[in-house]
Design a protein around this motif. Structure first.
Motif, PDB file in Angstrom:
ATOM      1  N   ASP A   1       5.400   8.500   2.828  1.00 43.21           N
ATOM      2  CA  ASP A   1       5.790   7.408   3.780  1.00 43.21           C
ATOM      3  C   ASP A   1       7.208   7.250   4.514  1.00 43.21           C
ATOM      4  O   ASP A   1       8.158   7.029   3.283  1.00 43.21           O
ATOM      5  CB  ASP A   1       5.746   6.251   2.881  1.00 43.21           C
TER       6      ASP A   1
ATOM      7  N   SER B   1      -3.466   7.085  -1.711  1.00 50.57           N
ATOM      8  CA  SER B   1      -3.042   5.876  -1.543  1.00 50.57           C
ATOM      9  C   SER B   1      -3.498   4.882  -2.219  1.00 50.57           C
ATOM     10  O   SER B   1      -4.882   5.099  -3.044  1.00 50.57           O
ATOM     11  CB  SER B   1      -3.406   5.378  -0.053  1.00 50.57           C
TER      12      SER B   1
ATOM     13  N   SER C   1       6.964   9.687  -1.975  1.00 49.86           N
ATOM     14  CA  SER C   1       6.567   8.893  -1.521  1.00 49.86           C
ATOM     15  C   SER C   1       6.453   9.650  -0.139  1.00 49.86           C
ATOM     16  O   SER C   1       6.898  10.562   0.629  1.00 49.86           O
ATOM     17  CB  SER C   1       7.063   8.136  -0.833  1.00 49.86           C
TER      18      SER C   1
ATOM     19  N   GLU D   1      -7.173  11.223  -0.790  1.00 48.76           N
ATOM     20  CA  GLU D   1      -6.657  11.709   0.919  1.00 48.76           C
ATOM     21  C   GLU D   1      -7.137  12.951   0.544  1.00 48.76           C
ATOM     22  O   GLU D   1      -8.517  13.539   1.517  1.00 48.76           O
ATOM     23  CB  GLU D   1      -6.303  11.691   1.676  1.00 48.76           C
TER      24      GLU D   1
ATOM     25  N   ARG E   1       1.560  -0.718  -0.892  1.00 48.58           N
ATOM     26  CA  ARG E   1       0.110  -0.302  -0.102  1.00 48.58           C
ATOM     27  C   ARG E   1       0.994   1.324  -0.157  1.00 48.58           C
ATOM     28  O   ARG E   1       1.451   1.656   0.850  1.00 48.58           O
ATOM     29  CB  ARG E   1      -1.087   0.024   1.286  1.00 48.58           C
TER      30      ARG E   1
ATOM     31  N   ARG F   1       1.749   5.443  -0.619  1.00 43.52           N
ATOM     32  CA  ARG F   1       0.884   6.643  -0.191  1.00 43.52           C
ATOM     33  C   ARG F   1       1.354   7.695  -0.436  1.00 43.52           C
ATOM     34  O   ARG F   1       3.302   7.547  -0.397  1.00 43.52           O
ATOM     35  CB  ARG F   1       0.653   6.809   1.704  1.00 43.52           C
TER      36      ARG F   1
END
Length: 279
Positions: free
Chosen positions: A53, A83, A51, A108, A24, A26
């Protein structure tokens, strides 16, 4: 007669979304490439991003991306935080590349303010396009995405875009999953933009002799589509006003999103501009 679309699951990468091989991701979307006929699907359309993350920092390329996902209003825009489930693109030597399961994409939030964008992107601005290009050419696994601040922009070159040739048209239709198409049916075929663009600039590398990079930006093509009613002269003035006078103006901290194709001789192109107000 049937043919796999590039957006169907890759039979050589069988793990479905949600499997242990799926990650997954993001990321903050930063640029989308324009529809472009190519012998290789890998070099036709993709979305680039950063990214968010902390355990997996750096640039990400999502491909292949269905052009209908890029065109759909609100589906995938620059500076969206999204995501999505994805797998490593095993057949692409570019280390940033992931194959997305676009049906799992969740948008999001959209970052409207430059300050919020700066918080993510300013740490990734670099000053040497020359170094990035050398690294990509000389080192296996070198970066193929970046955000480069020019020291000066010499010009925006705008030239008439030729019509799709019959082979290009067939490749685009095949890319959309259409087999044995009606030669007179252009439904779904990306519209040919009236003009191609390229930037000529110098980076801050002391040995830089200058760069000329083609604009491969979805928004550059979409703007021409929105301004379809203008004459050629007025359209050229509008493109220069936005992509040169405004974006590259002295009141902007300009940097270019750049990306490279998958082949060994592929050049970097400008995927878009990052141009917050100058501090």
């Amino acid at each position: 007669m049937s043919q796999l679309s590039p957006f169907d699951p890759d039979p050589t990468e069988p793990a479905p979304a949600g499997s242990p091989e799926t990650t997954r991701l993001r990321l903050l979307i930063t640029a989308k490439t324009a529809p472009r006929p190519s012998d290789s699907v890998d070099e036709t359309m993709y979305a680039a991003g950063l990214s968010t993350d902390p355990h997996r920092p750096g640039w990400i390329r999502l491909y292949p991306v269905d052009p209908r996902d890029l065109a759909e209003e609100g589906r995938l825009q620059a500076y969206d935080l999204v995501s999505v489930d994805a797998r490593r693109a095993r057949h692409d030597p570019r280390r940033e590349s992931w194959r997305p399961a676009m049906h799992t994409l969740i948008r999001e939030v959209h970052l409207k303010q430059w300050q919020r964008r700066r918080e993510w992107l300013d740490p990734y601005v670099e000053v040497s396009m020359c170094r990035l290009d050398r690294d990509a050419r000389q080192r296996t696994g070198g970066r193929s995405l970046g955000l480069v601040r020019p020291t000066d922009v010499d010009g925006l070159l705008l030239t008439p875009h030729p019509a799709w040739t019959p082979p290009e048209r067939r490749r685009l239709l095949a890319y959309l999953g259409r087999v044995d198409p009606d030669p007179d049916d252009d439904h779904g075929l990306p519209e040919v933009p009236r003009f191609s663009g390229a930037y000529r600039y110098r980076c801050q590398d002391r040995s830089c002799a200058g760069h000329r990079q083609r604009i491969d930006d979805w928004e550059f093509v979409a703007l021409q589509r929105r301004l379809a009613g203008l004459s050629d002269d007025r359209l050229l003035r509008a493109l220069r006003s936005i992509y040169l006078d405004r974006m590259c103006g002295p009141d902007r901290d300009l940097a270019f999103y750049v990306g490279r194709g998958s082949g060994p001789e592929q050049e970097f192109q400008v995927l878009g501009g990052y141009w917050p107000p100058r501090r």
